[in-house]
Design a protein around this motif. Sequence first.
Motif, PDB file in Angstrom:
ATOM      1  N   GLY A   1      35.642  23.856  -8.480  1.00  0.00           N
ATOM      2  CA  GLY A   1      35.819  24.973  -7.623  1.00  0.00           C
ATOM      3  C   GLY A   1      34.704  24.602  -6.197  1.00  0.00           C
ATOM      4  O   GLY A   1      34.658  25.577  -5.459  1.00  0.00           O
ATOM      5  N   VAL A   2      34.112  23.428  -6.109  1.00  0.00           N
ATOM      6  CA  VAL A   2      33.383  23.304  -4.907  1.00  0.00           C
ATOM      7  C   VAL A   2      33.855  21.976  -4.319  1.00  0.00           C
ATOM      8  O   VAL A   2      34.583  21.297  -4.883  1.00  0.00           O
ATOM      9  CB  VAL A   2      31.930  23.161  -5.023  1.00  0.00           C
ATOM     10  N   GLU A   3      33.716  22.119  -2.778  1.00  0.00           N
ATOM     11  CA  GLU A   3      33.683  20.594  -2.230  1.00  0.00           C
ATOM     12  C   GLU A   3      32.648  19.855  -2.064  1.00  0.00           C
ATOM     13  O   GLU A   3      31.976  19.904  -1.272  1.00  0.00           O
ATOM     14  CB  GLU A   3      34.331  21.114  -0.784  1.00  0.00           C
ATOM     15  N   PRO A   4      32.634  18.711  -2.942  1.00  0.00           N
ATOM     16  CA  PRO A   4      31.460  17.936  -2.870  1.00  0.00           C
ATOM     17  C   PRO A   4      30.916  17.254  -1.622  1.00  0.00           C
ATOM     18  O   PRO A   4      29.773  17.127  -1.438  1.00  0.00           O
ATOM     19  CB  PRO A   4      31.866  16.719  -4.086  1.00  0.00           C
ATOM     20  N   PHE A   5      31.942  16.878  -0.843  1.00  0.00           N
ATOM     21  CA  PHE A   5      31.409  16.230   0.478  1.00  0.00           C
ATOM     22  C   PHE A   5      30.678  17.368   1.329  1.00  0.00           C
ATOM     23  O   PHE A   5      29.405  17.043   1.782  1.00  0.00           O
ATOM     24  CB  PHE A   5      32.530  15.674   1.009  1.00  0.00           C
ATOM     25  N   ALA A   6      31.185  18.462   1.601  1.00  0.00           N
ATOM     26  CA  ALA A   6      30.616  19.422   2.205  1.00  0.00           C
ATOM     27  C   ALA A   6      29.222  20.084   1.569  1.00  0.00           C
ATOM     28  O   ALA A   6      28.417  20.163   2.425  1.00  0.00           O
ATOM     29  CB  ALA A   6      31.471  20.806   2.486  1.00  0.00           C
ATOM     30  N   LEU A   7      29.351  20.061   0.273  1.00  0.00           N
ATOM     31  CA  LEU A   7      27.993  20.706  -0.431  1.00  0.00           C
ATOM     32  C   LEU A   7      27.056  19.689  -0.229  1.00  0.00           C
ATOM     33  O   LEU A   7      25.799  19.886  -0.190  1.00  0.00           O
ATOM     34  CB  LEU A   7      28.206  20.859  -1.868  1.00  0.00           C
TER      35      LEU A   7
ATOM     36  N   ARG B   1      26.552  17.680   2.059  1.00  0.00           N
ATOM     37  CA  ARG B   1      25.730  17.761   3.626  1.00  0.00           C
ATOM     38  C   ARG B   1      25.222  18.887   3.505  1.00  0.00           C
ATOM     39  O   ARG B   1      24.090  18.903   4.282  1.00  0.00           O
ATOM     40  CB  ARG B   1      26.973  17.835   4.621  1.00  0.00           C
ATOM     41  N   PHE B   2      25.355  20.081   2.907  1.00  0.00           N
ATOM     42  CA  PHE B   2      24.766  21.232   2.946  1.00  0.00           C
ATOM     43  C   PHE B   2      23.167  20.924   2.188  1.00  0.00           C
ATOM     44  O   PHE B   2      22.215  21.386   2.920  1.00  0.00           O
ATOM     45  CB  PHE B   2      25.354  22.416   2.233  1.00  0.00           C
TER      46      PHE B   2
ATOM     47  N   PHE C   1      28.651  23.892   6.302  1.00  0.00           N
ATOM     48  CA  PHE C   1      28.763  23.115   5.040  1.00  0.00           C
ATOM     49  C   PHE C   1      28.612  23.884   3.859  1.00  0.00           C
ATOM     50  O   PHE C   1      29.349  23.605   2.963  1.00  0.00           O
ATOM     51  CB  PHE C   1      28.035  21.967   5.209  1.00  0.00           C
TER      52      PHE C   1
ATOM     53  N   GLU D   1      31.852  25.684   3.818  1.00  0.00           N
ATOM     54  CA  GLU D   1      33.063  24.966   3.342  1.00  0.00           C
ATOM     55  C   GLU D   1      32.913  24.218   1.771  1.00  0.00           C
ATOM     56  O   GLU D   1      33.662  24.590   1.066  1.00  0.00           O
ATOM     57  CB  GLU D   1      32.979  23.618   4.286  1.00  0.00           C
ATOM     58  N   GLY D   2      31.581  24.097   1.691  1.00  0.00           N
ATOM     59  CA  GLY D   2      31.071  23.517   0.254  1.00  0.00           C
ATOM     60  C   GLY D   2      31.333  24.473  -0.627  1.00  0.00           C
ATOM     61  O   GLY D   2      31.694  24.168  -1.960  1.00  0.00           O
TER      62      GLY D   2
ATOM     63  N   ARG E   1      32.606  27.078  -1.166  1.00  0.00           N
ATOM     64  CA  ARG E   1      34.260  27.914  -0.870  1.00  0.00           C
ATOM     65  C   ARG E   1      34.207  29.234  -0.588  1.00  0.00           C
ATOM     66  O   ARG E   1      34.842  30.114  -1.251  1.00  0.00           O
ATOM     67  CB  ARG E   1      35.280  27.550  -1.820  1.00  0.00           C
TER      68      ARG E   1
ATOM     69  N   SER F   1      36.715  26.020   3.851  1.00  0.00           N
ATOM     70  CA  SER F   1      37.465  25.393   5.109  1.00  0.00           C
ATOM     71  C   SER F   1      38.803  25.691   5.401  1.00  0.00           C
ATOM     72  O   SER F   1      39.300  25.202   6.407  1.00  0.00           O
ATOM     73  CB  SER F   1      37.342  23.930   4.589  1.00  0.00           C
TER      74      SER F   1
END
Lengths: 295, 246, 333
Positions: free
Chosen positions: A265-271, A273-274, C134, C137-138, C140, C145
């Motif tokens: 349920g999360v986006e690893p790439f964006a996370l 960078r976060f 991010f 996006e990250g 969600r 995104s």
Amino acid sequence: MFLEQFTGNLLQGIVLGAVYGMATMGLSLIFGVLKIVNVGHGAFIMVGAFITLWLFNTLGINPIIAVPVAFAVGMGLGFVFYYTTMRRLIKAPELATLLATFSIGILLEELVKLMFGSEFRGYNWVVGKINLGVTVLPMTKFYACLGSVIIALLLYLWFKKTRAGSAVRSVVEDDEGARVCGVNVGGTYALSFSLGIGLTVASGVLLTMFIPVGINPYMGGGYTLKAFVIAVLGGLSSPYGAFFGGLVFGLIENGSYTIFNLIPGVEPFALTRFLSFVILLAILLIKPTGLLTTK
Amino acid sequence: MSLLKLENVTKCFGGLVAVNQVSLEIEAGQFVGIVGPNGSGKTTLFNVISGVYFPEEGSVIFDDLDITHYPPYKRARLGIARTFQIPRPFSSATVRENIAVGAMFGSLSGKVGVDASLKIADHIIDRVGLQDHRNKPSGTLTPVEKKLMEIARALAMKPKLLLMDEAMAGMHPNDIDQMVAFIKDIAVEEKIGIVAMVEHIMRAVVGMAEKVIVLHQGSKIVDAPTKEALEDPKVVEVYFGRAPEE
Amino acid sequence: MKKDISKYYPLIPVFAAYLVLFLVGRNISGMWQLVAMLLFYSALGQAFNIFLGMTGYVDFGYVAFMGVGTYGMALAITKLAHIEGLGIWIIIIGFILALLMSTLLSMAVGAVALRLRGAYFAIATIGVNEGFRFFIEGARIWNGSEGIIFVAELNQILGRKTASSLMTYGADIIVLVIAVLAAVVTLCYMRSKIGYALTALREDEDAAKVMGINTTKYKIIAFITSACFAGLVGASSWALKTPYVFPPEVFEIHYTVEAIIIVLLGGAGTLLGPLAGGLIYGISKYYLSILLPGFQLLIFAPIIIIIIVLFPEGVVGMLKCKLRDSTLARFII
């Protein structure tokens, strides 16, 4: 089995980190000597990437040769920008130098877009793989890592053994004191700035060896931000700190990406960078002089 | 009850001990001179008193309050004002506005608004003699005028304690005498507790100070009424070196 | 009484300029698009000036506040659309939410970043901007995104006709109001203790501290004010004109760049500067995009460099100098 995976992951992180670290050394050098933050850092990396692209795709020259070429181009650019702009802004308020370097970055991006267009490009340099026991690396990544370490070592030797290198170190400590001792401070500024830019452009080549796709005029932005995190990690004034900061960052980025991948349920790439920005802010709050300095 | 008391204050920069176990006391209304050769720690001491630095050891007590770790702005509110060796005007603002800043944020902070502060500034400008430059941007003043404004700005803060750092440096001896007389007048008139000076220039010290504290390499070596202090052999040695053996 | 009013004279050129803009846009056909753009840039510049111009600190992550404001409006519209009869109140709630969110974000950012000086501050603010994006996006949140599209909901709330006129016309009027409001607030600050404190800390932060100024407090005031206006601009000029929000777009750093150009060009820290800067930049960009599409940034980048090196006070700054001793000086600050 787990230990093997873990060690493999660690190695991957270190290899990545070495390249990141080398890419940040120029930033730290420029800040250490001139007290200027080069906000256009990423744009110079992008220039290096395009030099590699052009040499490989158009002239068939392999990226290893591109490194010294990029370095030379970078030093040239550095001299030009120093003597036209940065020299007048040494004693100006931070706002001025931040904006100037930022604008230089934008200028480079637009010029490259003009010359090459804004599509994403890449190149394909196949030289096999290397087996390191716990993990298998593409040879290109291995070269990139090796190249980064070699350049970092060369820089270290240059600082320690040459007159120019000592001059730079003295200016970092105390520019007035250095001036009084007869060091040509103005020349040192010019040299350091150019050297820093040269290193940055050269690192663009090594970074493309790592990731040979996605090359476009606006790719620099992400690298600028990573470089900031790494530079602050290692201490904004120290090129060595930058290198080790890079290693640490590479480990964290690689490791966290793997972990985030496992969370649904999360986006690893964006996370990932976060996470890097959380680290940045944490360090700025707790120990802004960097984790690896003693001040 | 003393206005300012320093107890065993020590300030280090890395390995360098700039101020070494300095203790002193200043009474309300007293004129004190702090002197010493270059590098003796005078400016650092001032910085500790005004809050730019916090000491590694010791305490700073003002009006019976332990202000050792107070930020500079709190100290200003309590009544500590300070001038700098090299004047630091707010260049783009006019002389009037500069001085008004002192009135607005000094010990009267919260009690005077912008208009009242501007009035106070005008009054001080007349007193000090800067009328011709009232509405000029302070960046355009000559160095001597800037020094004058620096003092005026500090006075606008209505301080109880005024720390003057090398205020007379670079001035003509006649001007120094005038300055000394002027400051003495204002200090008595505006009821400013004490004027502490950091002065290489003996003329000013002798003219103003009731007692003199001499620093040497970070430590206090003399703390006595002016005449006594200046004749003290230790002071003579520190400034002029030992007399040649006869 | 007379003395009190003359303090506000500098607002006269501001009001006049916006009046002219409005009339030109209304009465000359085809000009409204340009006017809308000029209003946006002026409002952006005026808002950004409250922080950049008055404190001298560069917030490279400024666009985050606009983005957050846009989200505020988007969330209000999408979450409340199903409630019958609220109509235009939803839009108002959207603005309040935008204000709330920008205030919260700026307080959080300020707590971290404003303890830092110069370059470290700039880096921290970039970090916040990118970090927040991010995070959205990250993790969600708010649709991650994919962003939020709320055309349908907007039509549902206001009816097609009203919604349409809001998007093409109404939103721009709101932006005009915001721009004027920002100018008024700027002048109020400049004339009050806040303005003196900010000028002092901009010129010499350490001297300001010694004079009794709690620099952190005033930096935060300027920061939050500036952020709030950014949120309002985002909520109106972005959310209400183009009813969708995507993270990469609303956190796009080039809006911060444009804001910087506008403030510098016009004159940082002046009242009229952002207005002048917004007009010059907006008009230049508009015609450049017609004559030499794609070249705008290429031309503006060296211009920024030239301004920084040769004309740091900007257009209004230089005007102020020239007009210092004339009667016009009261109107141009």
